[in-house]
Design an enzyme around this catalytic site. Structure first.
Site, mmCIF file in Angstrom:
data_model
loop_
_atom_site.group_PDB
_atom_site.id
_atom_site.type_symbol
_atom_site.label_atom_id
_atom_site.label_comp_id
_atom_site.label_asym_id
_atom_site.label_seq_id
_atom_site.Cartn_x
_atom_site.Cartn_y
_atom_site.Cartn_z
ATOM 1 N N ASP A 93 46.327 34.653 -22.476
ATOM 2 C CA ASP A 93 47.427 33.973 -21.791
ATOM 3 C C ASP A 93 46.929 33.494 -20.437
ATOM 4 O O ASP A 93 46.454 34.293 -19.619
ATOM 5 C CB ASP A 93 48.617 34.926 -21.617
ATOM 6 C CG ASP A 93 49.795 34.250 -20.935
ATOM 7 O OD1 ASP A 93 50.463 33.422 -21.577
ATOM 8 O OD2 ASP A 93 50.026 34.541 -19.737
ATOM 9 N N GLU A 131 47.093 29.010 -25.790
ATOM 10 C CA GLU A 131 48.243 28.131 -25.869
ATOM 11 C C GLU A 131 47.846 26.682 -25.622
ATOM 12 O O GLU A 131 46.852 26.402 -24.955
ATOM 13 C CB GLU A 131 49.301 28.542 -24.837
ATOM 14 C CG GLU A 131 50.008 29.840 -25.132
ATOM 15 C CD GLU A 131 51.034 30.177 -24.072
ATOM 16 O OE1 GLU A 131 52.239 30.126 -24.374
ATOM 17 O OE2 GLU A 131 50.633 30.456 -22.934
ATOM 18 N N ASP A 138 52.737 38.762 -18.847
ATOM 19 C CA ASP A 138 51.536 38.105 -19.354
ATOM 20 C C ASP A 138 50.904 38.890 -20.500
ATOM 21 O O ASP A 138 50.409 38.292 -21.462
ATOM 22 C CB ASP A 138 50.527 37.912 -18.221
ATOM 23 C CG ASP A 138 51.073 37.017 -17.110
ATOM 24 O OD1 ASP A 138 51.926 36.165 -17.423
ATOM 25 O OD2 ASP A 138 50.650 37.174 -15.951
#
Length: 466
Positions: free
Chosen positions: A223, A315, A397
Site C-alpha cells: 500500500d 494499486e 495502511d
C-alpha cells in the site's frame, strides 16, 4: 549451469562523466546540431502539412494529394534537402552524422506519438504537435548508434565516435564484466546533461540468468501513501524520506539568490549575468540531487521487494487526480508512485515473480481484512481502521495492504503485468484483476483466512536480504 535458462532484456547503464572544457564544447556542438536538425525538419513538415491543408480548402480531395505517413514525411524531407541544406555543414567537420540523426529521430517519434494520440492508438493524456526546440530551454543530448562505442580496459574511460576518449566519474566494471563475458551487447550510447553534469547512458542488450525469488510462493500487498511510502502486508513499513521537504530551505535560498540577479530577457535580447548563471547552476544541481536521492531510494526498495516475494500486489492509483489536490500535490509528486510501480513491473519479471495491479476502484482501505465488510465512508484523517462488524482494530495502511494480498488469491493464474503502446502500465482488463466482495461475517478477526502465509522472514532479515 551452461544450460540454465536465460532472459534477454534491454536495460541501460548510466555513468557520470568528467569532461574537459574542450570535450564539453564538442559535445555541445553535437547537441546543437541535433537541435538544428530537429527544427529544420520540423519547419519542412509543417510547410508540407500547411500546403495539404490549403489544397483541401480548395476542394482537392485527399486521394489526389496522396499524403504520406507523418514519420515518413520527416525522412522524405531529409532525403530531398540533405545535400542542399547548409544545416548539414553548420556543425563543422567535428560533428558526427549521428548528431543530425538524433534530432530527426526525436522528431519522427514526436510525430508518431501525436498521430497515435489523435487516432486513439496511444492511451493517456493527449499529445500535442511537436514544437521547435530552444537553445536555452532544451536539454542538450546526442545519441550514437554506430561507430566506435566501447568501454576501455581500465574501466574508467569510454570511447565514443568523434568525441574520443571520455573519462568516467565512476568505474564501469559492471558493464565491462558483461561485455567481456559476452552476455551483453551495446546498442547505443546517449550523452546528456542533467543538473549541470554530463552523463553517458548505454542501451545494452543483456542476457540475464533466470532467477527465482527467495519466497516464490509468498504473496504480499504493498500500500503506497504519503505518511509512509510503502506498507507491506507483512507489517513492514517503509518510511517516506521526503527528500524535497528536506531540501526546501536550501532550494528557497538559492531561488531567492537567483531572482536577485540580472536574468535573461528574450524581448530585448539581454543575456543573463555571470552571477545569475552561477546561481541558476547551483539551483539546478540542488534539484538534481533531490531527484537522484529519490531515484536511489526507489531502486533499493523495489529491488528488495522483487527479489524477496513471488507475487506483489499494488494499486492502480489515480496520480493525476491526486496531484489536483493542492494540499497534497507536492508530497505526492515527491513520493514517485508511478516510478515505483514502473520499477516493480520490470524487476518482478527479472526476478521470476509477477506483479498484480488491483483495480483503481477496489476499496482496499474501506474493506475489513478480517470479515470483508466494506465501509461506506472512510475519512482520510482516520489512520486506524475499526470494523463495526467483527471489532477488528488495525492500522489503516496495514489493513489495505492485507486486502491487496488477499486480492491476489482471487486472481490466481493471471500473468505478469503487460504494457501498452505508450510504455505505461495497462489498466485492469475486464474479467482480469477484479476484486471479489466477501460477505460480512465469513471470517473472524483472529483467524481471517484471507491473507496467504507471508513466511517467517522478519523485518531485520528483509532489510539485509539483498
Amino acid at each position: 549451469m551452461a544450460d540454465r535458462e536465460r532472459l534477454s532484456v534491454v536495460q541501460a547503464y548510466r555513468f557520470a562523466l568528467d569532461v574537459t572544457p574542450r570535450q564539453e564544447r564538442v559535445v555541445l556542438a553535437h547537441a546543437g546540431a541535433a537541435r538544428v536538425a530537429h527544427n529544420w525538419a520540423l519547419a519542412r513538415v509543417r510547410a508540407v502539412m500547411d500546403q495539404r491543408a490549403a489544397e483541401r480548402s480548395y476542394g482537392i480531395p485527399d486521394e489526389s494529394t496522396s499524403p504520406p505517413r507523418l514519420v515518413g514525411l520527416c525522412r522524405r524531407c531529409v532525403e530531398r534537402g540533405i545535400g542542399r541544406s547548409p544545416m548539414w555543414h553548420r556543425g563543422g567537420p567535428e560533428c558526427s552524422k549521428e548528431a543530425f540523426n538524433t534530432g530527426l529521430d526525436a522528431l519522427a517519434r514526436g510525430l508518431k506519438n501525436w498521430s497515435d494520440s489523435r487516432t486513439g492508438k496511444r492511451a493517456g493524456r493527449r499529445v500535442g504537435f511537436p514544437r521547435f526546440k530552444s537553445r536555452r530551454h532544451s536539454t542538450p543530448s546526442v545519441r550514437f548508434t554506430t561507430g566506435a562505442i566501447r568501454v576501455e580496459p581500465d574501466r574508467r574511460h569510454v570511447v565514443l565516435p568523434r568525441l574520443g576518449r571520455l573519462k568516467l566519474h565512476e568505474s564501469a566494471r559492471k558493464l565491462a564484466r558483461r561485455l567481456e563475458a559476452g552476455t551483453a551487447r551495446i546498442l547505443s550510447a546517449t550523452v546528456r546533461r542533467d543538473g549541470g553534469r554530463w552523463y553517458v547512458a548505454f542501451c545494452v542488450d543483456v542476457d540475464r540468468a533466470a532467477r527465482t525469488p527467495h519466497q516464490p510462493q509468498a504473496v504480499v500487498g504493498v500500500d503506497l501513501g504519503v505518511t509512509h511510502l510503502a506498507v507491506v502486508s507483512t507489517g513492514e513499513v517503509e518510511p517516506n524520506p521526503r527528500y524535497l521537504d528536506a531540501a526546501a530551505c536550501r532550494l528557497r535560498r538559492l531561488a531567492r539568490r537567483m531572482s536577485r540577479g540580472v536574468g535573461p530577457d528574450r524581448r530585448t535580447g539581454r543575456r543573463g549575468s555571470k552571477r545569475w548563471e552561477r546561481a541558476s547552476a547551483r539551483l539546478g544541481r540542488a534539484h538534481a540531487r533531490v531527484a537522484h536521492l529519490r531515484r536511489d531510494g526507489l531502486h533499493k526498495l523495489t529491488t528488495r521487494l522483487a527479489a524477496e516475494y513471488g507475487t506483489i500486489v499494488v494499486e492502480d492509483l489515480n496520480v493525476s487526480g491526486m496531484l489536483a489536490n493542492r494540499r497534497l500535490a507536492r508530497r505526492v509528486a515527491d513520493a514517485g508512485f508511478a516510478e515505483l510501480r514502473r520499477q516493480l513491473a520490470y524487476k518482478a519479471g527479472w526476478s521470476g515473480g509477477r506483479l498484480v495491479v488491483a483495480d483503481r476502484w477496489y476499496p482496499s482501505s474501506k474493506t475489513c481484512s478480517g470479515c470483508g465488510a466494506v465501509k461506506t465512508k472512510l475519512a482520510l484523517s482516520e489512520r486506524t481502521y475499526t470494523c463495526t462488524t467483527c471489532g477488528l482494530v488495525l492500522d489503516r495502511d496495514v489493513n489495505a495492504a492485507r486486502n491487496l494480498a488477499a486480492l491476489a488469491v482471487t486472481v490466481a493464474g493471471s500473468g505478469p503485468e503487460t504494457r501498452n503502446g505508450r510504455g505505461a502500465d495497462r489498466k485492469t482488463r475486464p474479467g482480469g484483476l477484479v476484486a471479489v466482495k466477501r460477505q460480512p461475517g465469513t471470517a473472524t478477526a483472529g483467524n481471517t483466512g484471507t491473507v496467504p502465509p507471508q513466511g517467517r522472514t522478519s523485518n531485520h532479515e528483509l532489510t539485509h536480504a539483498s
